[in-house]
Design a protein around this motif. Structure first.
Motif, PDB file in Angstrom:
ATOM      1  N   ASP A 330       0.873  -1.178   0.000  1.00  0.00           N
ATOM      2  CA  ASP A 330       0.000   0.000   0.000  1.00  0.00           C
ATOM      3  C   ASP A 330       0.910   1.228   0.000  1.00  0.00           C
ATOM      4  O   ASP A 330       1.603   1.511   0.975  1.00  0.00           O
ATOM      5  CB  ASP A 330      -0.893  -0.014   1.236  1.00  0.00           C
ATOM      6  N   ILE A 331       0.920   1.989  -1.097  1.00  0.00           N
ATOM      7  CA  ILE A 331       1.872   3.095  -1.230  1.00  0.00           C
ATOM      8  C   ILE A 331       1.576   4.237  -0.265  1.00  0.00           C
ATOM      9  O   ILE A 331       2.409   5.127  -0.100  1.00  0.00           O
ATOM     10  CB  ILE A 331       1.919   3.632  -2.673  1.00  0.00           C
ATOM     11  N   ARG A 332       0.422   4.217   0.390  1.00  0.00           N
ATOM     12  CA  ARG A 332       0.148   5.240   1.400  1.00  0.00           C
ATOM     13  C   ARG A 332       1.062   5.072   2.618  1.00  0.00           C
ATOM     14  O   ARG A 332       1.371   6.032   3.314  1.00  0.00           O
ATOM     15  CB  ARG A 332      -1.311   5.154   1.861  1.00  0.00           C
ATOM     16  N   ALA A 333       1.451   3.820   2.893  1.00  0.00           N
ATOM     17  CA  ALA A 333       2.303   3.533   4.048  1.00  0.00           C
ATOM     18  C   ALA A 333       3.755   3.852   3.721  1.00  0.00           C
ATOM     19  O   ALA A 333       4.161   3.905   2.556  1.00  0.00           O
ATOM     20  CB  ALA A 333       2.164   2.072   4.450  1.00  0.00           C
ATOM     21  N   SER A 334       4.555   4.059   4.766  1.00  0.00           N
ATOM     22  CA  SER A 334       5.976   4.356   4.593  1.00  0.00           C
ATOM     23  C   SER A 334       6.726   3.127   4.077  1.00  0.00           C
ATOM     24  O   SER A 334       6.263   1.995   4.204  1.00  0.00           O
ATOM     25  CB  SER A 334       6.585   4.801   5.922  1.00  0.00           C
ATOM     26  N   ALA A 335       7.898   3.377   3.506  1.00  0.00           N
ATOM     27  CA  ALA A 335       8.745   2.282   3.024  1.00  0.00           C
ATOM     28  C   ALA A 335       9.405   1.579   4.202  1.00  0.00           C
ATOM     29  O   ALA A 335       9.684   2.188   5.237  1.00  0.00           O
ATOM     30  CB  ALA A 335       9.800   2.836   2.072  1.00  0.00           C
ATOM     31  N   PRO A 458       6.144  -8.167   8.311  1.00  0.00           N
ATOM     32  CA  PRO A 458       6.631  -7.013   9.084  1.00  0.00           C
ATOM     33  C   PRO A 458       5.558  -6.476  10.030  1.00  0.00           C
ATOM     34  O   PRO A 458       4.361  -6.526   9.730  1.00  0.00           O
ATOM     35  CB  PRO A 458       6.971  -5.976   8.003  1.00  0.00           C
ATOM     36  N   SER A 459       5.997  -5.955  11.164  1.00  0.00           N
ATOM     37  CA  SER A 459       5.066  -5.309  12.085  1.00  0.00           C
ATOM     38  C   SER A 459       4.783  -3.878  11.660  1.00  0.00           C
ATOM     39  O   SER A 459       3.688  -3.368  11.848  1.00  0.00           O
ATOM     40  CB  SER A 459       5.644  -5.310  13.505  1.00  0.00           C
ATOM     41  N   SER A 460       5.792  -3.229  11.113  1.00  0.00           N
ATOM     42  CA  SER A 460       5.678  -1.811  10.781  1.00  0.00           C
ATOM     43  C   SER A 460       6.858  -1.453   9.897  1.00  0.00           C
ATOM     44  O   SER A 460       7.896  -2.120   9.947  1.00  0.00           O
ATOM     45  CB  SER A 460       5.698  -0.976  12.066  1.00  0.00           C
ATOM     46  N   ASN A 476       0.492   3.857   8.344  1.00  0.00           N
ATOM     47  CA  ASN A 476       1.408   2.767   8.701  1.00  0.00           C
ATOM     48  C   ASN A 476       0.747   1.669   9.530  1.00  0.00           C
ATOM     49  O   ASN A 476       1.231   0.528   9.561  1.00  0.00           O
ATOM     50  CB  ASN A 476       2.628   3.319   9.446  1.00  0.00           C
ATOM     51  N   PHE A 477      -0.359   2.000  10.186  1.00  0.00           N
ATOM     52  CA  PHE A 477      -1.070   0.985  10.972  1.00  0.00           C
ATOM     53  C   PHE A 477      -1.628  -0.114  10.085  1.00  0.00           C
ATOM     54  O   PHE A 477      -2.010  -1.195  10.560  1.00  0.00           O
ATOM     55  CB  PHE A 477      -2.199   1.624  11.782  1.00  0.00           C
ATOM     56  N   ALA A 478      -1.668   0.134   8.769  1.00  0.00           N
ATOM     57  CA  ALA A 478      -2.247  -0.846   7.845  1.00  0.00           C
ATOM     58  C   ALA A 478      -1.484  -2.168   7.858  1.00  0.00           C
ATOM     59  O   ALA A 478      -2.042  -3.211   7.506  1.00  0.00           O
ATOM     60  CB  ALA A 478      -2.284  -0.274   6.427  1.00  0.00           C
ATOM     61  N   TYR A 479      -0.201  -2.156   8.244  1.00  0.00           N
ATOM     62  CA  TYR A 479       0.558  -3.405   8.363  1.00  0.00           C
ATOM     63  C   TYR A 479      -0.106  -4.359   9.354  1.00  0.00           C
ATOM     64  O   TYR A 479       0.039  -5.577   9.255  1.00  0.00           O
ATOM     65  CB  TYR A 479       1.993  -3.110   8.819  1.00  0.00           C
ATOM     66  N   PHE A 480      -0.798  -3.804  10.336  1.00  0.00           N
ATOM     67  CA  PHE A 480      -1.522  -4.618  11.310  1.00  0.00           C
ATOM     68  C   PHE A 480      -2.974  -4.845  10.870  1.00  0.00           C
ATOM     69  O   PHE A 480      -3.517  -5.931  11.003  1.00  0.00           O
ATOM     70  CB  PHE A 480      -1.523  -3.933  12.678  1.00  0.00           C
TER      71      PHE A 480
END
Length: 538
Positions: A330-335, A458-460, A476-480
């Motif tokens: 998801d490109i909204r989240a950080s790398a 990954p968690s974050s 970034n919460f999307a990883y969870f």
């Protein structure tokens, strides 16, 4: 010559150019995003300079570093009294809470009385009988403010409920009490649990025990924080978008989000338990993996633990099919950053060494829609944020509340205003599209994992952020959150500290009802890499 059946026409020049341009624009966006994150870090490191960093003090009593199951065993064997254990943790909360601001209400006097009663019970019952009937007898615990505990503040982090106390225990708290647990108090959350930091206008901000300049995550942030600081050996969290796993990650402890539907929801954020479909699950939180399965068994009941989860069955780790993914997409989240990629690859390499099956990297294409899908499903939840924010006395309107916030007249945090904005402004996804994408991902992951597989994830993309940095990194919460959308079991596993002394970790994901595989892998990772590392010298 006739065209061969099934052949495709080559793409037109226009299509080739458009695809190439899309790739260029996407890469440009990623570079800009990374540059923006870099600037945010520079600013935060300047604003929150090293002189402002504080950690919690070392423990004075080694009992504070024991696991919950170890404490329960020592109490049953009369090696230590429950009253001594309870008073020890009460003293620790009083020592660290002025620094971390995690516990928002306490019931210390009642806890001491209960502990004294436990010691009388232990003196008259056999060890085997107590272990079977009350596995956590005499062990103190805490839980988040939004999980109802009779007689204790139940504010949900909003000023309209500042004096409200719960009339009865939530089902999960009642079950842990029935198993012998002794409640010490409740812990801080964001308003109505809806943000990735634990801050509200009623109780203030909770600070990370490893670095008070940083977030503890949300919404079970106060809970993870007090456990990491050794103020509680055990806790119950709830998870609707990472609310157990995100705080456990930022605070360096273990947490487990069970397969959705296993744990009762009565008493979680004013739920009756009769609402029907939901992404929320209650789950265990602890510094040590060995506490998770016993508490999960208590929370879901013995019948489900044995029949649905087979928690008693052995898991031969060498025969597990382990797969991994190193990005959300998801490109909204950080790398992903190197210090977050490193613990993932340590875990991957470890299982490559001990597994008979090859560890494979996978890519799940629809994960790039994570935030859109979570936003769709959260709007299907029985909890209406704007309604709950008013304490069910109407609705809090974003357009009215925004100017009040700008002039310092609002009763709500900026996080609550942002959440209201999301509901008021973001488009609602087409149900057919959202549900098809969700079902497609569930099918793809469950087929990959099968009956004997886990996904290391990954968690974050980065460790615990500085306070307020989440406002410019809200995705970034999307990883969870993706695993709430998919209703899958996940264990958050601490994997030590990075070079700055901040916790890092990974998630272990299983197919539905394969919680025992997640917990077995977490146990192996604790054995191999040490698990929880205290925020103070030992």
């Amino acid at each position: 010559m006739a065209e061969t059946k099934g052949s495709k026409e080559p793409p037109s020049t226009k299509q080739v150019v458009c695809r190439a341009l899309s790739r260029v624009l996407l890469q440009a966006f990623i570079w800009i995003h990374q540059g923006f994150d870099y600037i945010v870090d520079i600013f935060c490191n300047w604003w929150y300079n090293e002189s402002k960093r504080q950690i919690v003090p070392p423990v004075k009593d080694p009992l504070l570093l024991e696991s919950a199951v170890s404490l329960a065993e020592k109490i049953r064997k009369k090696e230590v009294r429950s009253e001594e254990v309870v008073k020890c943790f009460i003293a620790r909360i009083r020592e660290v809470n002025p620094i971390i601001n995690a516990v928002t209400d306490e019931c210390f006097d009642e806890a001491i009385e209960e502990a004294q009663a436990v010691d009388a019970i232990v003196a008259s019952r056999s060890e085997e009988e107590l272990k079977r009937e009350k596995p956590f007898l005499g062990v103190p615990f805490t839980t988040k403010d939004s999980t109802a505990c009779k007689g204790v503040l139940h504010t949900l982090g909003i000023q309209a409920r500042k004096d409200v106390r719960a009339d009865e225990d939530s089902e999960v708290v009642a079950r842990l009490k029935a198993a012998g647990g002794i409640l010490l108090g409740v812990t801080n959350i964001p308003e109505i649990n809806m943000w990735c930091e634990s801050r509200n206008m009623l109780h203030g901000q909770t600070n990370n025990p490893y670095d008070t300049r940083r977030t503890v995550g949300g919404s079970s942030g106060g809970e993870a924080c007090v456990i990491a600081a050794c103020g509680s050996p055990l806790g119950i969290g709830s998870d609707i978008g990472g609310s157990i796993r995100l705080p456990c990650f930022t605070c360096g402890i273990f947490g487990h989000k069970p397969t959705t539907g296993l744990t009762p929801t009565r008493g979680l954020t004013l739920r009756t338990g009769e609402e029907g479909r939901t992404m929320v699950s209650a789950g265990p939180m602890s510094r040590y993996v060995q506490d998770l399965a016993p508490l999960l068994r208590v929370l879901i009941g013995e019948d489900k633990a044995v029949k649905e989860l087979q928690l008693d069955d052995e898991v031969p780790l060498a025969n597990l099919q382990v797969v991994y993914s190193d990005a959300l997409g998801d490109i909204r989240a950080s790398a992903m950053r190197p210090d977050m990629m490193e613990p993932l690859m340590r875990a991957v390499n470890h299982f490559q060494e001990i597994s008979k099956l090859p560890v494979r990297k996978i890519h799940i294409k629809n994960m790039k829609y994570t935030f859109r899908l979570w936003h769709y499903w959260i709007l299907k939840e029985p909890c209406d944020f704007s309604y709950e924010l008013s304490n069910r006395k109407g609705r809090v309107d974003f357009w009215r509340e925004l100017p009040l916030k700008l002039f310092g007249m609002s009763n709500f945090t900026l996080a609550a205003i942002v959440r209201l904005a999301m509901e008021a402004i973001l488009p609602v996804e087409v149900p057919a599209w959202a549900e098809e994408k969700t079902n497609s991902m569930v099918k793809e992951i469950t087929e990959i994992l099968g009956e004997n597989g886990v996904l290391l994830f990954p968690s974050s993309p980065m460790p615990a952020m500085h306070h307020y940095a989440s406002f410019v990194r809200p995705y970034n919460f999307a990883y969870f959150a993706i695993f709430n959308v998919l209703n899958l079991p996940v264990t958050q596993v601490p994997m030590g500290l990075n070079a700055e002394g901040i916790p890092v970790g990974i998630q272990v994901v299983g197919a539905p009802n394969k919680d025992r595989l997640c917990l077995a892998v977490a146990k192996e990772l604790q054995k191999a890499f040490g698990g929880y590392v205290p925020p103070f010298p030992v």
